[in-house]
Design a protein around this motif. Structure first.
Motif, PDB file in Angstrom:
ATOM      1  N   GLY A 213      64.696  48.033 -25.004  1.00 30.89           N
ATOM      2  CA  GLY A 213      65.145  48.907 -23.926  1.00 30.89           C
ATOM      3  C   GLY A 213      66.470  48.448 -23.373  1.00 30.89           C
ATOM      4  N   VAL A 214      67.227  49.411 -22.840  1.00 27.33           N
ATOM      5  CA  VAL A 214      68.533  49.146 -22.219  1.00 27.33           C
ATOM      6  C   VAL A 214      68.409  49.476 -20.740  1.00 27.33           C
ATOM      7  CG1 VAL A 214      70.983  49.716 -22.205  1.00 27.33           C
ATOM      8  CG2 VAL A 214      69.705  49.805 -24.353  1.00 27.33           C
ATOM      9  N   GLY A 215      68.735  48.527 -19.890  1.00 29.78           N
ATOM     10  CA  GLY A 215      68.662  48.761 -18.455  1.00 29.78           C
ATOM     11  C   GLY A 215      69.757  49.705 -17.984  1.00 29.78           C
ATOM     12  N   PRO A 216      69.594  50.290 -16.791  1.00 23.81           N
ATOM     13  CA  PRO A 216      70.620  51.187 -16.260  1.00 23.81           C
ATOM     14  C   PRO A 216      71.877  50.408 -15.899  1.00 23.81           C
ATOM     15  CG  PRO A 216      68.941  50.759 -14.602  1.00 23.81           C
ATOM     16  CD  PRO A 216      68.468  50.109 -15.859  1.00 23.81           C
ATOM     17  N   PRO A 217      73.037  51.080 -15.868  1.00 22.82           N
ATOM     18  CA  PRO A 217      74.264  50.398 -15.460  1.00 22.82           C
ATOM     19  C   PRO A 217      74.208  50.033 -13.980  1.00 22.82           C
ATOM     20  CG  PRO A 217      74.652  52.753 -15.725  1.00 22.82           C
ATOM     21  CD  PRO A 217      73.249  52.495 -16.181  1.00 22.82           C
ATOM     22  N   GLY A 218      75.078  49.090 -13.598  1.00 24.99           N
ATOM     23  CA  GLY A 218      75.141  48.718 -12.180  1.00 24.99           C
ATOM     24  C   GLY A 218      74.374  47.448 -11.875  1.00 24.99           C
ATOM     25  N   ASP A 219      73.838  47.391 -10.685  1.00 26.11           N
ATOM     26  CA  ASP A 219      73.126  46.212 -10.199  1.00 26.11           C
ATOM     27  C   ASP A 219      72.014  45.818 -11.174  1.00 26.11           C
ATOM     28  OD1 ASP A 219      71.552  44.347  -8.849  1.00 26.11           O
ATOM     29  OD2 ASP A 219      71.650  45.408  -6.943  1.00 26.11           O
ATOM     30  N   PRO A 220      72.041  44.574 -11.667  1.00 28.55           N
ATOM     31  CA  PRO A 220      71.001  44.143 -12.614  1.00 28.55           C
ATOM     32  C   PRO A 220      69.584  44.312 -12.071  1.00 28.55           C
ATOM     33  CG  PRO A 220      72.764  42.508 -12.503  1.00 28.55           C
ATOM     34  CD  PRO A 220      73.061  43.526 -11.455  1.00 28.55           C
ATOM     35  N   GLU A 221      69.423  44.232 -10.754  1.00 30.01           N
ATOM     36  CA  GLU A 221      68.092  44.385 -10.165  1.00 30.01           C
ATOM     37  C   GLU A 221      67.496  45.757 -10.469  1.00 30.01           C
ATOM     38  OE1 GLU A 221      65.742  42.534  -8.646  1.00 30.01           O
ATOM     39  OE2 GLU A 221      66.970  40.819  -9.179  1.00 30.01           O
ATOM     40  N   HIS A 222      68.362  46.747 -10.690  1.00 30.72           N
ATOM     41  CA  HIS A 222      67.872  48.090 -10.987  1.00 30.72           C
ATOM     42  C   HIS A 222      67.148  48.145 -12.341  1.00 30.72           C
ATOM     43  CE1 HIS A 222      71.204  49.806  -8.159  1.00 30.72           C
ATOM     44  NE2 HIS A 222      70.175  49.319  -7.502  1.00 30.72           N
ATOM     45  N   ALA A 223      67.371  47.119 -13.165  1.00 29.48           N
ATOM     46  CA  ALA A 223      66.733  47.090 -14.485  1.00 29.48           C
ATOM     47  C   ALA A 223      65.318  46.516 -14.433  1.00 29.48           C
ATOM     48  CB  ALA A 223      67.576  46.259 -15.455  1.00 29.48           C
ATOM     49  N   ARG A 224      64.982  45.851 -13.335  1.00 32.08           N
ATOM     50  CA  ARG A 224      63.742  45.067 -13.307  1.00 32.08           C
ATOM     51  C   ARG A 224      62.494  45.916 -13.544  1.00 32.08           C
ATOM     52  NH1 ARG A 224      62.929  39.890 -11.805  1.00 32.08           N
ATOM     53  NH2 ARG A 224      64.952  39.719 -10.750  1.00 32.08           N
ATOM     54  N   VAL A 225      62.392  47.054 -12.868  1.00 30.41           N
ATOM     55  CA  VAL A 225      61.184  47.879 -12.972  1.00 30.41           C
ATOM     56  C   VAL A 225      60.980  48.364 -14.414  1.00 30.41           C
ATOM     57  CG1 VAL A 225      60.121  50.060 -12.281  1.00 30.41           C
ATOM     58  CG2 VAL A 225      61.197  48.596 -10.564  1.00 30.41           C
ATOM     59  N   GLY A 226      62.081  48.816 -15.053  1.00 29.00           N
ATOM     60  CA  GLY A 226      61.985  49.296 -16.428  1.00 29.00           C
ATOM     61  C   GLY A 226      61.614  48.183 -17.400  1.00 29.00           C
ATOM     62  N   PHE A 227      62.234  47.023 -17.214  1.00 32.08           N
ATOM     63  CA  PHE A 227      61.909  45.889 -18.081  1.00 32.08           C
ATOM     64  C   PHE A 227      60.428  45.518 -17.943  1.00 32.08           C
ATOM     65  CE2 PHE A 227      66.494  43.978 -17.995  1.00 32.08           C
ATOM     66  CZ  PHE A 227      66.921  44.966 -18.862  1.00 32.08           C
ATOM     67  N   ARG A 228      59.958  45.529 -16.698  1.00 31.59           N
ATOM     68  CA  ARG A 228      58.550  45.160 -16.446  1.00 31.59           C
ATOM     69  C   ARG A 228      57.615  46.155 -17.126  1.00 31.59           C
ATOM     70  NH1 ARG A 228      57.624  43.582 -10.374  1.00 31.59           N
ATOM     71  NH2 ARG A 228      59.065  41.954 -11.066  1.00 31.59           N
ATOM     72  N   ARG A 229      57.977  47.420 -17.056  1.00 33.86           N
ATOM     73  CA  ARG A 229      57.147  48.456 -17.678  1.00 33.86           C
ATOM     74  C   ARG A 229      57.119  48.286 -19.193  1.00 33.86           C
ATOM     75  NH1 ARG A 229      57.790  55.031 -16.832  1.00 33.86           N
ATOM     76  NH2 ARG A 229      55.776  55.570 -17.735  1.00 33.86           N
ATOM     77  N   LEU A 230      58.281  47.975 -19.786  1.00 35.35           N
ATOM     78  CA  LEU A 230      58.353  47.783 -21.239  1.00 35.35           C
ATOM     79  C   LEU A 230      57.481  46.599 -21.666  1.00 35.35           C
ATOM     80  CD1 LEU A 230      61.432  47.990 -23.553  1.00 35.35           C
ATOM     81  CD2 LEU A 230      60.082  45.899 -23.550  1.00 35.35           C
ATOM     82  N   VAL A 231      57.586  45.497 -20.938  1.00 36.84           N
ATOM     83  CA  VAL A 231      56.807  44.301 -21.290  1.00 36.84           C
ATOM     84  C   VAL A 231      55.311  44.583 -21.156  1.00 36.84           C
ATOM     85  CG1 VAL A 231      56.275  41.934 -20.571  1.00 36.84           C
ATOM     86  CG2 VAL A 231      58.662  42.660 -20.829  1.00 36.84           C
TER      87      VAL A 231
ATOM     88  N   ASP B 172      72.597  41.796 -17.410  1.00 40.02           N
ATOM     89  CA  ASP B 172      71.277  41.744 -16.760  1.00 40.02           C
ATOM     90  C   ASP B 172      70.315  40.798 -17.462  1.00 40.02           C
ATOM     91  OD1 ASP B 172      70.606  43.197 -19.054  1.00 40.02           O
ATOM     92  OD2 ASP B 172      70.406  45.100 -17.998  1.00 40.02           O
ATOM     93  N   LEU B 173      70.869  39.808 -18.160  1.00 44.43           N
ATOM     94  CA  LEU B 173      69.989  38.961 -18.964  1.00 44.43           C
ATOM     95  C   LEU B 173      69.086  38.064 -18.113  1.00 44.43           C
ATOM     96  CD1 LEU B 173      71.221  35.778 -19.284  1.00 44.43           C
ATOM     97  CD2 LEU B 173      72.907  37.008 -20.613  1.00 44.43           C
ATOM     98  N   ASP B 174      69.535  37.674 -16.914  1.00 44.48           N
ATOM     99  CA  ASP B 174      68.680  36.834 -16.073  1.00 44.48           C
ATOM    100  C   ASP B 174      67.429  37.595 -15.642  1.00 44.48           C
ATOM    101  OD1 ASP B 174      70.327  34.547 -16.115  1.00 44.48           O
ATOM    102  OD2 ASP B 174      71.606  35.373 -14.557  1.00 44.48           O
ATOM    103  N   VAL B 175      67.602  38.864 -15.248  1.00 43.75           N
ATOM    104  CA  VAL B 175      66.452  39.698 -14.874  1.00 43.75           C
ATOM    105  C   VAL B 175      65.531  39.873 -16.082  1.00 43.75           C
ATOM    106  CG1 VAL B 175      65.752  42.011 -14.120  1.00 43.75           C
ATOM    107  CG2 VAL B 175      67.717  40.894 -13.049  1.00 43.75           C
ATOM    108  N   ALA B 176      66.125  40.111 -17.256  1.00 41.31           N
ATOM    109  CA  ALA B 176      65.325  40.295 -18.469  1.00 41.31           C
ATOM    110  C   ALA B 176      64.503  39.043 -18.782  1.00 41.31           C
ATOM    111  CB  ALA B 176      66.232  40.652 -19.647  1.00 41.31           C
ATOM    112  N   LEU B 177      65.107  37.880 -18.627  1.00 38.38           N
ATOM    113  CA  LEU B 177      64.379  36.636 -18.874  1.00 38.38           C
ATOM    114  C   LEU B 177      63.225  36.477 -17.888  1.00 38.38           C
ATOM    115  CD1 LEU B 177      67.407  34.285 -19.592  1.00 38.38           C
ATOM    116  CD2 LEU B 177      65.624  34.914 -21.232  1.00 38.38           C
ATOM    117  N   ASP B 178      63.473  36.816 -16.624  1.00 41.45           N
ATOM    118  CA  ASP B 178      62.407  36.755 -15.623  1.00 41.45           C
ATOM    119  C   ASP B 178      61.222  37.637 -16.017  1.00 41.45           C
ATOM    120  OD1 ASP B 178      64.003  35.147 -14.057  1.00 41.45           O
ATOM    121  OD2 ASP B 178      64.542  36.722 -12.612  1.00 41.45           O
ATOM    122  N   GLU B 179      61.530  38.791 -16.609  1.00 45.62           N
ATOM    123  CA  GLU B 179      60.496  39.793 -16.856  1.00 45.62           C
ATOM    124  C   GLU B 179      59.832  39.677 -18.226  1.00 45.62           C
ATOM    125  OE1 GLU B 179      59.215  41.509 -14.571  1.00 45.62           O
ATOM    126  OE2 GLU B 179      60.714  40.956 -13.066  1.00 45.62           O
ATOM    127  N   GLY B 180      60.283  38.755 -19.071  1.00 41.49           N
ATOM    128  CA  GLY B 180      59.548  38.518 -20.314  1.00 41.49           C
ATOM    129  C   GLY B 180      60.295  38.790 -21.603  1.00 41.49           C
TER     130      GLY B 180
END
Length: 208
Positions: A146-164, A182-190
């Motif tokens: 999955g590719v997170g939305p542009p902008g604030d990396p935090e906006h990617a967290r919900v989608g990454f969590r759902r994918l995992v 947004d790699l730090d958020v991605a690492l946090d989420e799995g």
């Protein structure tokens, strides 16, 4: 520095796909020489050209090509001989074309995490069905992308969590989420796989 960032965030094994799209073949050759074994490309024609030029270096370095961009079904034949992991399978006709040209290929099913026009990915609610269809076609589904939305990396967290969560539910090991921004958020989420371009090889030159 990237390895340290990964180690500070997680003790999981995380593969880094060095994204060389838009860069000349010499950049991919340098990445291989630096020890990167997973190289990511977004454009079929560009990948085909680089794969032909760098076949010796790829073999010698034990490297492989990942296709990570939106792909038209009629371009599958161009790159079927060189792709090791198809990361952007987002619809049944594409899966069928890959199964025809590269039987038993390893794939990731791409989910649309941003809901933006022009982005690839199937609806997250349709992910399980597409995984099942890929398996019926004889493809080896390793995980989800999955590719997170542009902008604030935090906006990617919900989608990454759902994918995992869906990957867990389906028993899929690979979660290819996270890019330079947004790699730090991605690492946090799995994340088990990061697709990193500009943070490793600098900004892409303008496309001519």
């Amino acid at each position: 520095a990237l390895v340290q960032r990964i180690e500070q965030r997680t003790d999981r094994t995380v593969r880094v796909v060095c994204v060389t799209k838009g860069h000349p073949p010499a950049v991919a050759a340098s990445a291989i020489a630096a020890g990167f074994t997973d190289l990511g490309e977004n454009y079929a024609q560009e990948l085909r050209g680089k794969a032909e030029l760098l076949s010796g270096a790829v073999r010698a370095g034990g490297a492989s090509w990942h296709f990570i961009g939106r792909l038209q079904t009629n371009k599958v034949r161009l790159i079927a001989p060189v792709v090791s992991l198809w990361q952007s399978v987002d619809r049944e006709p594409l899966a069928a074309a890959i199964a025809q040209r590269a039987p038993g290929a390893s794939v990731l099913v791409q989910l649309d995490l941003a809901g933006l026009d022009g982005r690839g990915g199937c609806r997250p609610d349709d992910g399980a069905e597409l995984v099942a269809r890929c398996r019926e076609l004889g493809l080896h589904v390793e995980g989800l992308m999955g590719v997170g939305p542009p902008g604030d990396p935090e906006h990617a967290r919900v989608g990454f969590r759902r994918l995992v969560a869906l990957a867990d539910e389906l028993g899929l090991a690979e979660r290819s989420i996270g890019m330079s921004g947004d790699l730090d958020v991605a690492l946090d989420e799995g994340a088990t796989m990061l697709r990193v371009g500009s943070a490793l090889v600098g900004p892409r030159p303008p496309r001519r």
